[in-house]
Scaffold this active site. Structure first.
Site, mmCIF file in Angstrom:
data_model
loop_
_atom_site.group_PDB
_atom_site.id
_atom_site.type_symbol
_atom_site.label_atom_id
_atom_site.label_comp_id
_atom_site.label_asym_id
_atom_site.label_seq_id
_atom_site.Cartn_x
_atom_site.Cartn_y
_atom_site.Cartn_z
ATOM 1 N N GLU A 1 0.993 -1.129 -0.136
ATOM 2 C CA GLU A 1 -0.025 -0.010 0.099
ATOM 3 C C GLU A 1 0.908 1.134 0.059
ATOM 4 O O GLU A 1 0.443 2.341 0.955
ATOM 5 C CB GLU A 1 -0.909 -0.251 1.030
ATOM 6 C CG GLU A 1 -1.731 -1.100 1.058
ATOM 7 C CD GLU A 1 -2.775 -1.352 2.364
ATOM 8 O OE1 GLU A 1 -2.869 -0.419 3.295
ATOM 9 O OE2 GLU A 1 -3.621 -2.281 2.676
ATOM 10 N N ASN B 1 2.294 -4.837 -3.150
ATOM 11 C CA ASN B 1 0.850 -5.441 -2.988
ATOM 12 C C ASN B 1 -0.059 -4.042 -2.815
ATOM 13 O O ASN B 1 0.351 -3.282 -1.900
ATOM 14 C CB ASN B 1 0.644 -6.271 -1.951
ATOM 15 C CG ASN B 1 -0.185 -7.123 -1.445
ATOM 16 O OD1 ASN B 1 -0.918 -7.604 -2.327
ATOM 17 N ND2 ASN B 1 -0.797 -6.971 -0.118
ATOM 18 N N GLU C 1 -5.851 -11.056 -1.470
ATOM 19 C CA GLU C 1 -6.643 -10.727 -0.207
ATOM 20 C C GLU C 1 -8.165 -10.783 -0.734
ATOM 21 O O GLU C 1 -8.736 -9.966 -0.069
ATOM 22 C CB GLU C 1 -6.456 -9.441 0.268
ATOM 23 C CG GLU C 1 -4.697 -9.504 0.729
ATOM 24 C CD GLU C 1 -4.234 -8.272 1.387
ATOM 25 O OE1 GLU C 1 -5.171 -7.563 2.059
ATOM 26 O OE2 GLU C 1 -3.070 -7.843 1.693
HETATM 27 O O1 G3I Z 1 -3.803 -8.364 19.019
HETATM 28 C C1 G3I Z 1 -4.948 -7.716 19.573
HETATM 29 C C2 G3I Z 1 -5.458 -8.109 20.689
HETATM 30 O O2 G3I Z 1 -4.530 -8.193 21.765
HETATM 31 C C3 G3I Z 1 -6.604 -7.341 21.015
HETATM 32 O O3 G3I Z 1 -7.344 -8.041 22.040
HETATM 33 C C4 G3I Z 1 -7.819 -7.275 20.039
HETATM 34 C C5 G3I Z 1 -8.953 -6.255 20.472
HETATM 35 O O4 G3I Z 1 -9.470 -5.749 19.235
HETATM 36 O O5 G3I Z 1 -7.068 -6.656 18.805
HETATM 37 C C6 G3I Z 1 -6.066 -7.377 18.366
HETATM 38 O O6 G3I Z 1 -5.194 -6.693 17.068
HETATM 39 C C7 G3I Z 1 -5.964 -6.613 16.095
HETATM 40 C C8 G3I Z 1 -5.377 -7.583 14.990
HETATM 41 O O7 G3I Z 1 -6.064 -7.240 13.704
HETATM 42 C C9 G3I Z 1 -4.937 -8.945 15.364
HETATM 43 O O8 G3I Z 1 -6.176 -9.628 15.249
HETATM 44 C C10 G3I Z 1 -6.328 -5.258 15.884
HETATM 45 O O9 G3I Z 1 -7.298 -4.697 16.673
HETATM 46 C C11 G3I Z 1 -7.021 -5.134 14.369
HETATM 47 O O10 G3I Z 1 -7.136 -3.977 13.924
HETATM 48 C C12 G3I Z 1 -6.238 -6.106 13.101
HETATM 49 O O11 G3I Z 1 -6.749 -5.856 12.086
HETATM 50 C C13 G3I Z 1 -5.741 -6.622 10.996
HETATM 51 C C14 G3I Z 1 -5.883 -5.187 9.834
HETATM 52 O O12 G3I Z 1 -4.880 -5.890 8.923
HETATM 53 C C15 G3I Z 1 -5.061 -4.292 10.396
HETATM 54 O O13 G3I Z 1 -5.007 -3.018 9.505
HETATM 55 C C16 G3I Z 1 -6.719 -7.774 10.347
HETATM 56 O O14 G3I Z 1 -6.660 -8.674 11.349
HETATM 57 C C17 G3I Z 1 -5.920 -8.145 8.949
HETATM 58 O O15 G3I Z 1 -6.530 -8.878 8.355
HETATM 59 C C18 G3I Z 1 -5.833 -6.833 8.113
HETATM 60 O O16 G3I Z 1 -5.091 -7.220 6.971
HETATM 61 C C19 G3I Z 1 -4.947 -5.863 5.891
HETATM 62 C C20 G3I Z 1 -3.502 -6.455 5.374
HETATM 63 O O17 G3I Z 1 -2.511 -6.819 5.986
HETATM 64 C C21 G3I Z 1 -3.247 -5.525 4.302
HETATM 65 N N1 G3I Z 1 -4.504 -5.441 3.284
HETATM 66 C C22 G3I Z 1 -5.579 -4.857 4.097
HETATM 67 C C23 G3I Z 1 -5.963 -5.955 5.083
HETATM 68 C C24 G3I Z 1 -7.336 -5.504 5.478
HETATM 69 O O18 G3I Z 1 -7.399 -4.609 6.450
#
Ligand code: G3I
Length: 343
Positions: free
Chosen positions: A157, A198, A262
Site C-alpha cells: 500500500e 501489494n 486478499e
Molecule cells: O492483537 C490484538 C488483541 O490483543 C486485542 O485483544 C484485539 C482487540 O481488538 O486486537 C488485536 O489486534 C487486532 C489485530 O488485527 C490482530 O487480530 C487489531 O485490533 C486489528 O485492527 C487488526 O486488524 C488487522 C488489519 O489488517 C489491521 O489493519 C486484520 O486482522 C488483518 O486482516 C488486516 O489485514 C490487512 C492486510 O494486512 C493489508 N491489506 C488490508 C487487510 C485488511 O485490512
C-alpha cells in the site's frame, strides 16, 4: 422455489467437479486448490490468524491442501510482531503459520515487510535520519525474507488512490528510496523468493493501477528486483470493476507476475438470498478474470470463513464477505469460485 433451483444446480456442480477432481462424490465439497491447479494456476490459498487455529472445524478445512495450497499470515509476520524492538526479532507467531503450511504441504506467502500500518511504536513514532531509516528497512526486510522464504509482499500500500506516494514515516523520511532498499534487501536474503508490491483499489484500470504500471518499470530499469504485483481485491458485492481481466493483462504485459492476494467481497448486512447470489456471481467473475490471464498465478482469500473475517471490525454494518459462513458451511460464493473455473 428459487432455493430449490439453486440447490439442484449446486448438487449437479458438485457431481461434475467431483468427477473432474477424482474426489469422492459423496457429500464432500469440491476442492478449490485442486480445481485451481487443474487450471494451470499455482495455488488457491487463504489468509489465517494464530488465534483461531484451535477451532477444530476451521482447522480441518484450513489444513486440507486439496482445498488450500497456500497460506498467508494475516497478522503474525507484520512488523509489530516480528521486530517489536529495534534489532530484536520475534518469529514465534509467524513460525506457527510457517510450520502449519509446511506440515500441510502448502506454499507460504510472507506478508509484509514494509507497511504504514501495524508498526511498532519505535518505528511509527521514531525520529530517524534518512540513512538510519533505510538501514532499519534493510535489516527488517533482509531478516524477514531470510527467515521465511517463498513469495513476499515486500511493500504494501505505498500509493494513494490518485497514484501519488503515500505519506508515512518511510516516505516522509526517505522519499521513495525505502522501496528499492526493501526489495534489494529481500533479494539479497533470498535470490529465489518472488518479491511483490501489494495494494488495494488496483483491481481495475484507474489512476492507482496505472501509477504502478509506471513506477514498477522505472524501478526495474534501475535494477530493483520486483517480480510481481499483488492485487488485494477487497471488493463490494455488486460493485466490481468491469475491466479486471484487462487490468491484469496490462500488468502481465509489462512482465509482472500477478496474484490476487486478499480476496473478499463484502455486503451491507443483513445478508439476503439476493445478496448471496450476487456475491456468488461476483466471486465467479473474479476467478474467471484471473483464469483468463496466464500470468495470474494464484488466488488467496483473506480468510475463508465469515467467523474470522476482518470486515465487520473495520466496516460497521458490513460483512459476510467470505466463501464459508460462520459455521464453516460453504456459501453460494464458494460455488461461485468453482463455477468461475468451469468458465
Ligand atoms: O492483537 C490484538 C488483541 O490483543 C486485542 O485483544 C484485539 C482487540 O481488538 O486486537 C488485536 O489486534 C487486532 C489485530 O488485527 C490482530 O487480530 C487489531 O485490533 C486489528 O485492527 C487488526 O486488524 C488487522 C488489519 O489488517 C489491521 O489493519 C486484520 O486482522 C488483518 O486482516 C488486516 O489485514 C490487512 C492486510 O494486512 C493489508 N491489506 C488490508 C487487510 C485488511 O485490512
Amino acid at each position: 422455489m428459487m432455493v430449490m433451483k439453486s440447490q439442484i444446480i449446486e448438487t449437479t456442480l458438485l457431481a461434475l467437479v467431483a468427477i473432474a477432481t477424482c474426489a469422492p462424490s459423496s457429500n464432500k465439497p469440491p476442492f478449490l486448490n485442486l480445481i485451481t491447479k487443474q487450471n494451470d494456476k499455482l495455488y488457491f490459498g487463504t489468509a489465517t490468524n494464530n488465534v483461531q487455529l484451535n477451532d477444530t472445524a476451521y482447522a480441518a478445512i484450513l489444513d486440507d491442501s486439496r482445498m488450500f495450497g497456500q497460506i498467508t499470515a494475516a497478522n503474525s509476520m507484520k512488523w509489530f510482531d516480528t521486530e517489536p524492538e529495534r534489532g530484536h526479532f520475534t518469529f514465534q507467531d509467524g513460525d506457527v503459520i510457517r510450520d502449519l503450511a509446511k506440515r500441510n504441504g502448502q506454499l507460504l506467502r510472507g506478508h509484509n515487510c514494509v507497511w504504514h500500518n501495524q508498526l511498532p511504536d519505535w518505528v511509527a513514532n521514531g525520529s530517524f535520519t534518512k540513512p538510519d531509516l533505510l538501514d532499519v528497512v534493510k535489516t527488517h526486510c533482509g531478516t524477514l525474507v531470510g527467515h521465511y522464504r517463498d513469495s513476499w509482499d515486500i511493500v504494501n500500500e505505498v500509493l494513494n488512490d490518485d497514484g501519488t506516494f503515500r505519506e508515512d514515516i518511510f516516505f516522509n523520511t526517505t522519499g521513495s528510496e525505502y522501496i528499492p532498499t526493501a526489495f534489494h534487501a529481500a533479494r539479497a536474503a533470498d535470490p529465489h523468493a518472488k518479491l511483490y508490491a501489494n495494494d488495494f483499489n488496483i483491481e481495475g484500470i484507474n489512476a492507482k493501477s496505472e501509477a504502478y504500471r509506471n513506477l514498477i518499470p522505472q524501478l526495474r530499469k534501475q535494477g530493483v528486483p520486483i517480480d510481481g504485483i499483488g492485487i488485494q481485491s477487497h471488493l463490494i458485492v455488486g460493485q466490481l470493476p468491469t475491466d479486471m481481466k484487462e487490468n491484469m493483462e496490462a500488468f502481465t504485459a509489462i512482465g509482472l507476475e500477478v496474484a490476487i492476494t486478499e480476496l473478499d467481497i463484502r455486503m451491507t448486512l443483513p445478508e439476503t438470498e439476493e445478496l448471496l447470489e450476487q456475491q456468488k456471481k461476483d466471486y465467479a467473475t473474479v476467478i474467471e478474470a484471473c483464469n483468463a490471464v496466464k500470468g495470474c498465478v494464484g488466488i488467496t482469500v483473506w480468510d475463508f470463513s465469515d467467523k474470522y473475517s476482518w470486515v465487520p471490525g473495520s466496516f460497521a454494518g458490513q460483512g459476510a464477505a467470505c466463501p464459508w459462513d460462520e459455521n464453516m458451511k460453504e456459501k453460494p460464493a464458494f460455488f461461485g469460485i468453482v463455477e468461475g473455473f468451469l468458465g
